[in-house]
Motif scaffolding. Sequence first.
Motif, PDB file in Angstrom:
ATOM      1  N   GLU A1020       0.804  -1.228   0.000  1.00 23.35           N
ATOM      2  CA  GLU A1020       0.000   0.000   0.000  1.00 23.35           C
ATOM      3  C   GLU A1020       0.838   1.281   0.000  1.00 23.35           C
ATOM      4  OE1 GLU A1020      -3.285  -0.027  -0.422  1.00 23.35           O
ATOM      5  OE2 GLU A1020      -3.017  -2.191  -0.595  1.00 23.35           O
ATOM      6  N   HIS A1021       2.122   1.168   0.282  1.00 19.78           N
ATOM      7  CA  HIS A1021       2.964   2.378   0.230  1.00 19.78           C
ATOM      8  C   HIS A1021       3.157   2.802  -1.215  1.00 19.78           C
ATOM      9  CE1 HIS A1021       4.305   3.079   4.348  1.00 19.78           C
ATOM     10  NE2 HIS A1021       4.302   1.773   4.512  1.00 19.78           N
ATOM     11  N   ASN A1022       3.319   4.099  -1.419  1.00 20.92           N
ATOM     12  CA  ASN A1022       3.535   4.571  -2.790  1.00 20.92           C
ATOM     13  C   ASN A1022       4.938   5.137  -2.983  1.00 20.92           C
ATOM     14  OD1 ASN A1022       3.428   6.975  -1.468  1.00 20.92           O
ATOM     15  ND2 ASN A1022       1.499   7.660  -2.347  1.00 20.92           N
ATOM     16  N   ASP A1023       5.817   4.906  -1.995  1.00 25.16           N
ATOM     17  CA  ASP A1023       7.199   5.333  -2.164  1.00 25.16           C
ATOM     18  C   ASP A1023       8.077   4.565  -1.184  1.00 25.16           C
ATOM     19  OD1 ASP A1023       9.391   6.767  -3.114  1.00 25.16           O
ATOM     20  OD2 ASP A1023       8.175   8.563  -3.368  1.00 25.16           O
ATOM     21  N   ASP A1024       9.387   4.794  -1.278  1.00 27.18           N
ATOM     22  CA  ASP A1024      10.349   4.051  -0.453  1.00 27.18           C
ATOM     23  C   ASP A1024       9.972   4.011   1.015  1.00 27.18           C
ATOM     24  OD1 ASP A1024      12.173   3.153  -2.234  1.00 27.18           O
ATOM     25  OD2 ASP A1024      13.425   4.936  -2.188  1.00 27.18           O
ATOM     26  N   ILE A1025      10.014   2.808   1.593  1.00 25.34           N
ATOM     27  CA  ILE A1025       9.860   2.665   3.043  1.00 25.34           C
ATOM     28  C   ILE A1025      11.238   2.866   3.663  1.00 25.34           C
ATOM     29  CG2 ILE A1025       9.260   1.078   4.912  1.00 25.34           C
ATOM     30  CD1 ILE A1025       7.370  -0.352   2.966  1.00 25.34           C
ATOM     31  N   LEU A1026      11.294   3.681   4.734  1.00 27.44           N
ATOM     32  CA  LEU A1026      12.585   3.967   5.373  1.00 27.44           C
ATOM     33  C   LEU A1026      12.708   3.351   6.758  1.00 27.44           C
ATOM     34  CD1 LEU A1026      13.251   7.712   4.555  1.00 27.44           C
ATOM     35  CD2 LEU A1026      14.150   5.692   3.445  1.00 27.44           C
ATOM     36  N   CYS A1027      11.597   2.957   7.358  1.00 23.36           N
ATOM     37  CA  CYS A1027      11.678   2.416   8.720  1.00 23.36           C
ATOM     38  C   CYS A1027      10.543   1.434   8.950  1.00 23.36           C
ATOM     39  CB  CYS A1027      11.631   3.544   9.754  1.00 23.36           C
ATOM     40  SG  CYS A1027      10.214   4.628   9.540  1.00 23.36           S
ATOM     41  N   LEU A1028      10.783   0.511   9.861  1.00 22.94           N
ATOM     42  CA  LEU A1028       9.772  -0.521  10.150  1.00 22.94           C
ATOM     43  C   LEU A1028       9.933  -0.929  11.605  1.00 22.94           C
ATOM     44  CD1 LEU A1028       8.880  -3.637   8.064  1.00 22.94           C
ATOM     45  CD2 LEU A1028       9.749  -3.985  10.353  1.00 22.94           C
ATOM     46  N   THR A1029       8.824  -1.116  12.285  1.00 19.04           N
ATOM     47  CA  THR A1029       8.881  -1.641  13.651  1.00 19.04           C
ATOM     48  C   THR A1029       7.676  -2.528  13.880  1.00 19.04           C
ATOM     49  OG1 THR A1029       9.162  -1.052  15.976  1.00 19.04           O
ATOM     50  CG2 THR A1029       7.615   0.273  14.736  1.00 19.04           C
ATOM     51  N   ILE A1030       7.775  -3.402  14.891  1.00 18.94           N
ATOM     52  CA  ILE A1030       6.613  -4.243  15.211  1.00 18.94           C
ATOM     53  C   ILE A1030       6.119  -3.895  16.612  1.00 18.94           C
ATOM     54  CG2 ILE A1030       7.293  -6.156  13.703  1.00 18.94           C
ATOM     55  CD1 ILE A1030       8.149  -7.645  16.292  1.00 18.94           C
ATOM     56  N   ASN A1031       4.827  -4.101  16.827  1.00 20.59           N
ATOM     57  CA  ASN A1031       4.191  -3.832  18.120  1.00 20.59           C
ATOM     58  C   ASN A1031       4.391  -5.061  18.993  1.00 20.59           C
ATOM     59  OD1 ASN A1031       2.451  -3.068  20.197  1.00 20.59           O
ATOM     60  ND2 ASN A1031       1.125  -1.962  18.762  1.00 20.59           N
ATOM     61  N   GLN A1032       5.056  -4.896  20.127  1.00 22.36           N
ATOM     62  CA  GLN A1032       5.397  -6.062  20.952  1.00 22.36           C
ATOM     63  C   GLN A1032       4.343  -6.357  22.011  1.00 22.36           C
ATOM     64  OE1 GLN A1032       9.288  -7.200  21.640  1.00 22.36           O
ATOM     65  NE2 GLN A1032      10.266  -5.414  20.769  1.00 22.36           N
ATOM     66  N   ILE A1037      -0.741  -8.235  18.415  1.00 18.18           N
ATOM     67  CA  ILE A1037       0.199  -9.194  17.825  1.00 18.18           C
ATOM     68  C   ILE A1037       0.206  -9.035  16.300  1.00 18.18           C
ATOM     69  CG2 ILE A1037      -1.402 -11.156  17.581  1.00 18.18           C
ATOM     70  CD1 ILE A1037       0.907 -12.730  19.087  1.00 18.18           C
ATOM     71  N   ASN A1038       1.369  -9.128  15.709  1.00 21.46           N
ATOM     72  CA  ASN A1038       1.560  -9.019  14.249  1.00 21.46           C
ATOM     73  C   ASN A1038       1.219  -7.646  13.674  1.00 21.46           C
ATOM     74  OD1 ASN A1038       2.355 -11.707  14.099  1.00 21.46           O
ATOM     75  ND2 ASN A1038       0.233 -12.406  13.942  1.00 21.46           N
ATOM     76  N   ILE A1058       2.753   7.193   7.397  1.00 23.68           N
ATOM     77  CA  ILE A1058       3.082   5.996   8.180  1.00 23.68           C
ATOM     78  C   ILE A1058       1.895   5.049   8.030  1.00 23.68           C
ATOM     79  CG2 ILE A1058       3.545   5.108  10.494  1.00 23.68           C
ATOM     80  CD1 ILE A1058       4.460   8.072  11.129  1.00 23.68           C
ATOM     81  N   HIS A1059       2.167   3.806   7.712  1.00 17.65           N
ATOM     82  CA  HIS A1059       1.109   2.806   7.602  1.00 17.65           C
ATOM     83  C   HIS A1059       1.243   1.831   8.767  1.00 17.65           C
ATOM     84  CE1 HIS A1059      -0.071   3.305   3.158  1.00 17.65           C
ATOM     85  NE2 HIS A1059       0.679   4.331   3.488  1.00 17.65           N
ATOM     86  N   ILE A1060       0.131   1.579   9.439  1.00 18.48           N
ATOM     87  CA  ILE A1060       0.106   0.525  10.457  1.00 18.48           C
ATOM     88  C   ILE A1060      -0.749  -0.588   9.884  1.00 18.48           C
ATOM     89  CG2 ILE A1060      -0.563  -0.097  12.809  1.00 18.48           C
ATOM     90  CD1 ILE A1060       0.149   3.495  12.024  1.00 18.48           C
ATOM     91  N   LYS A1066      -2.251  -8.568   5.824  1.00 16.54           N
ATOM     92  CA  LYS A1066      -1.850  -7.370   5.057  1.00 16.54           C
ATOM     93  C   LYS A1066      -2.941  -6.298   5.025  1.00 16.54           C
ATOM     94  CE  LYS A1066       1.779  -9.840   4.070  1.00 16.54           C
ATOM     95  NZ  LYS A1066       1.348 -11.042   4.766  1.00 16.54           N
ATOM     96  N   GLN A1067      -3.833  -6.331   6.005  1.00 18.71           N
ATOM     97  CA  GLN A1067      -4.868  -5.299   6.086  1.00 18.71           C
ATOM     98  C   GLN A1067      -4.258  -4.021   6.663  1.00 18.71           C
ATOM     99  OE1 GLN A1067      -8.684  -5.522   5.865  1.00 18.71           O
ATOM    100  NE2 GLN A1067      -7.844  -6.844   4.303  1.00 18.71           N
ATOM    101  N   THR A1068      -4.592  -2.885   6.067  1.00 19.18           N
ATOM    102  CA  THR A1068      -4.143  -1.601   6.623  1.00 19.18           C
ATOM    103  C   THR A1068      -5.046  -1.255   7.800  1.00 19.18           C
ATOM    104  OG1 THR A1068      -3.457  -0.904   4.427  1.00 19.18           O
ATOM    105  CG2 THR A1068      -3.664   0.809   6.093  1.00 19.18           C
TER     106      THR A1068
END
Length: 1586
Positions: A1020-1032, A1037-1038, A1058-1060, A1066-1068
């Motif tokens: 769903e992003h329309n340009d370069d992703i620069l960062c990623l993190t997961i919710n702990q 979860i996930n 920012i997309h969560i 793969k649902q936004t």
Amino acid sequence: MTEVVHIKDRKEAIHELKYSPDGTFLAVGSNDSSVDIYGVVQRYKKVGECVGSLSFITHLDWSSDSRYLQTNDGSGKRLFYRMPSGKEVTNKEEMKGVQWASWTCVSGLEVNGIWPKYSDINDINSVDGNFIGQVLVTADDYGIIKLFRYPCLRKGAKFKKYIGHSAHITNVRWSHDYQWVISIGGADHSVFQWKFIPERKLKDSLHIAPQETLADSNSDESDSDESDVPELDSEIEQETQITYRRQVYKEDLPQLKEQCREKHKTATSKRRVGAPGQSIRLHFVHGYRGYDCRSNLFYTQIGEIVYHVAAVGVIYNRQQNTQRFYLGHDDDILCLAIHPLKDYVATGQVGRDPSIHIWDTETTKPLSILKGYHQYGVCAVDFSADGKRLVSVGIDDSHTIVLWDWKKGEKLSVTRGNKDKIFVVKMNPYMPDKLITAGIKHMKFWRRAGGGLIGRKGYIGPLGRSDTMMCAVYGWTEEMVFSGTSTGDVCIWKDIFLIKTVKAHDGPVFSMHALEKGFVTGGKDGVVALWDDSFERCLKTYAIKRASLAPGSKGLLLEDNPSIRAISLGHGHILVGTKNGEILEVDKSGPITLLVQGHMEGDVWGLATHPHLPICATVSDDKTLRIWDLSPSHCMLAVRKLKKGGRCCCFSPDGKALAVGLNDGSFLIVNADTLEDLVSFHHRKDVISDIRFSPGSGKYLAVASYDSFVDIYNIMSSKRVGICKGATSYITHIDWDLRGKLLQVNTGAKEQLFFEAPRGKKQIIPSLEVEKIGWASWTSVLGSCCEGIWPIIGEVTDVTASCLTSDNVILATGDDFGFVKLFRYPVKGKFGKFKKYVAHSTHVTNVRWTYDDSLLVTVGGPDTSLMVWTYEIEGYREKRPCDSEESDIESEEDGGYDSDVTRENETAYTIRALSTNIRPMFGIKPHLQQKEPTVDERQGVVRPPVSRALPQPEKLQTNNVGKKKRPVEDLVLELVFGYRGRDCRNNVHYLNDGNDIIYHTASVGILHNVATGSQSFYQEHNDDILCLTINQHPKFINVVATGQVGDSADMSATAPSIHIWDAINKQTLSILRCYHSKGVCSVSFSATGKLLLSVGLDPEHTITIWKWQEGSRIASRVGHNQRIFVAEFRPDSDTQFVSVGVKHVRFWTLAGRALLSKKGLLSTIEDARMQTMLAVAFGANNLTFTGTISGDVCVWKDHVLCRVVAKAHNGPVFAMYTTLRDGLIVTGGKERPSKEGGAVKLWDQELRRCRAFRLETGQITDCVRSVCRGKGKILVGTKNAEIIEVGEKNAVCNILVNGHMDGPIWGLATHPSRDFFLSAAEDGTVRLWDIADRKMLNKVNLGHAARTVCYSPEGDMVAIGIENGEFIILLVTSLKIWGKKRDRRCAIQDISVFPYIFRFSPDSRYLAVGSSENAVDFYDLTLGPTLNRISYCKDIPSFVIQMDFSADSYYLQVSTGSYKRHVYEVPSGKQLMDQAAIDRITWATWTSILGDEVVGIWSRHTEKADVNCACVSHSGISLVTGDDFGMVKLFDFPCPEKFAKHKRFLGHSAHLTNIRFTSGDRHVVSAGGDDCRLVSLPSQKRIRKG
């Protein structure tokens, strides 16, 4: 309603008509300026005419006997006429005693009062008098109905006003029985009916349940008849005149610094001495702000006392006589309220955008900071009974009232309060939506209505008079309110009605406190009174007198019966705050204990410390001289009233005498113990600004004045013996040298002068010599020794005071911004480094060290406070809540250097939607070129529709696909080879107990299964992703958050976002449109998983906190002017996080909607310097670990550096990971593999012991960019685009993901018969990939960037082009070099363009090599590996971008950088010009982006960007393209029509460089430019019907 008569005598409109009281006549007034009189009995015959007016007639009234008529006209004139003739009456005597039947005129003596004083406005449209009720009703242009007494003779009479109409009211009338008023609106087309309640009925109504209809609809009082207005009390008048506005606020400092920074860049180039290692800590504050505040003193839950002075919230422990401080404010605190549970406090301050801080009295930490709705300051606050809401009042012109949900930091409601000052706001303890405000002639009852508040004025009625309210409390029910007035009364209110007043004090009632059964009040008369619950009986009074002080009470009461400003009860005592700055505790049995005291209102300037005792003296504009004990008793030892205010004082060297300079030009010397006069002089007219005894015996006294002179007196003879002349401005500071022979003088004109004592002869001393002289004291702010104490913004602020320690090491200064600063002495060069402390609000007027340098004493001018600071030598430091900011200018020490860090910091990100062409093409784009006419068209030949000529041959040879031609229907993303490690960090994580990993490359989030290698994608992003993190958090979860690059933060499609999203389906879940321009470089979830922290790439590196589920922004603030690499929440917190970056680390707290930050402090550790910080991890007990550019790891306790783990890695520590389950920490750095060390290390919880792991990558240097830890495994992402899994027990490395580490990937070739492909990239490698097994099979390092690659028709050879102009041919089976050649020397500036394009001829005989030197060379491979050039193509207009051989190997089509396609014969190199012949050629492959057959691939939106690559399927009927926008498009082939239909597929970021079908058209492989990744898209086929 039948018509009796119809008369039209006038042309203009009839504005007013009235029958005479006896019914005989009708008067008709028109806009013709006349009134016609008609006889009713004579069938309305005109009997008279009144023609005296010069303007249109507005109002008429008949006399009771029908003999006279009065008129008003448009010019405001009032005229009288005799009836019925209409003759004007000019004799005023005749009109005396005339009774009027009605009164509707707006001009006339009887209605003078309806007009305001001092104004000629004409906005009253209608009036009607009620003679019986003696009232008059008016209607005006503002939609207001007003009720006046009738008659009202004096202008500006008092009224009540009623609002209902929206705009002008055109008419108003009483009903016949005077019970109703009817009003009609002009523009609002409405008729209102108002009920009239006579005064006697209103009195009765107070005893009934109050109804809305009886309420006075917001009657606004006027000030004309001042007989009933009490004289304003002098104290209140003084208070209302105080202005809290500043020319410059502390909020303006960053902006001012920025403006000045340009001017001073040169100064910063010199290396400056570091800030001192020593520090000070606030120890005790003398003072309490009572002179302009009220109800600002409370007991806390545990019996401590909380109050405020200057910019400090003070928590005083009366048993131990110690204080703790809340130092979050930076300007005067004006109000304080305590939470119902007595553990939290709210304080409001002065400021341009003033803040309210809610803080914890136990920890002194801020819980929430509220801003954004007040101006200049906040003068009153109050908590609701449940403690969840807070109400505040501002000191702006409207005294805005705001209701807050303080924990969330959200405004609930806002409204304008009142134009006059509001002193008090109180929330209803029974109904949280109701509140009251009280102030100057103001008592208002408010009710919350959505986002606003509806207010109703207190109705006084005939009982009282409009009075100023100084305090108010709610009583025993929700309707009962009690307020104290400026005249000493207590008003008792029920709902909004005043029902009773009680005389309580002589003079204003300043404070009131409600008890369960009764009240306590305090007034200007200095009496505390206890009352019963209905104010009927005064149960007890306590007079605040010196005689009542308890025997053990410390300090001295300045005067009896001081004005009481605050009262609070608790713990068996009454707490009293006075206007004189004292806090007293009254025991209910009578004795009074003095707890705290300070100066009264007036600037405090004079300060002197005793030469050998821990005491100091202060003198103030409040006309008092005071002696203070600085030892633990912290009390005032002596006080003396002076005839004038004073500005300076000084102890004699033996400490027995004290000299005091006064504001009238006189000075006195008093006994230091008794404060009795010894001697006094009065030689000057202006302020005495400084006074100094000479050192040693103290023989001389130097006295400096604003008259620009310094007088020298001999103390022994009591005579003036010298005058120092020559200053051009007032004197500010004087110092003696150690011998007592020389005086150093500072003036207001910034002069540093020297005079010889005792005669006062002026001396000129070079600056170098000044340093050599031994000075008895140093309080000078001028000269080369203290040049650096002047801040960057020296134009808008003065350094007012300085004082040097006796060992000449530390210089303390005070300035106009309220900062106390410490410098290393001498402070040479501009803008010295310092430590800065904020506690005073505005000017720090004086600073002094005690005799042994153990304490620093400062006085705060207008804030009246005396502050005592303890001096802490280097290395010794207690944990403390506040500390200093290091400097005005960022540290110019280099933070360390590393090429990778520098490259990351300087990366400029391309926005895909704004991308331009990757090749320097020129010329007219294909879809804009004029089509060349065919030979037939040129010759005018028209062919019949059915031609007998041979059919055109196929454009493309299709021999290797089955018999049925099936076009490609669709493409689905199946595989991505690549991982973005070169400029990102901590972006690889385990999911599903380590079965899957999640990471990103280009604009795709990838979920990769460790066991099978299968991938699924978030696209769903329309340009370069620069960062990623997961919710702990287990609840989320996930859940993954990814941030991308973007353009400006304008909420447009190209803005960063920012997309969560859910990693499994793969649902936004949420998209946050950013306030960060350029992109988002770091994201982090909070401990509960509900908040998300993001950092921008904008110049300010903005930090934002989001509630991601709601998509709302909670808080945002400038992060740092240098790049922030990572910001992470503490794993156990939703409010604490840490940001690290270039030469900084900051520790942040989220307080409500505000972000507070502290710099990391280094000074506890020898030689510690602020390095560039790259990574962060966390430990228990508030430990933070930061990885540095040098390979050290810094260990921080709170925000103070407590340890350095030296050389945790040999190179920069790029990645750190905190394992939540066991607290172990993983670090990743840049290292050369060795036996001992490795680029990945696993540490214990405190980073004391570690185990190293080597990565088996074969690289010379491993550079780890991401680490994560799962069960028994460590997941590592490297700069080389590898993702590796390392076993903790056996240290075995398993490479999960490979990719090119540097882009662009220009070369791409698919195997002629197998699902293999080759890629060649800038990173100097050629790689062989297996699509079926989803892995890299082999890799060749070439040592130079590879630009192109090509398989031979049988797949047994590979040709590779290298950046240096060389090309080589490898044998696929052995990867041995078969041959290499360099015939072209590619110019270095053309490296951005291809040096080479290869094509093997279909018969494997020729190799065509196209270069950027505008040439194609032919090599005959049958002649062996010598690779001799046999010929070349001439006259190519530009560099070569694509080539294709014909199926028979006779022709070569060449596409060039000028958007031109040419065809050449092979091997002669001769250009084929015959278009008909060209049209008949069948091509072996088609990769050209040019030609009539592919005009349709060029879109309308390619002004700046290009189509870069194309490939026709082996079936010859489908075409895929790649462009500068990163899109893969699927067309039918050929597509000769412009703007052909297509399908588009996203995934790459900007610039797609190459694209190919694999054999059998099973997959499409695309190569990214900037994103260094390879994508495999399986093609889905359909059978074309028919």
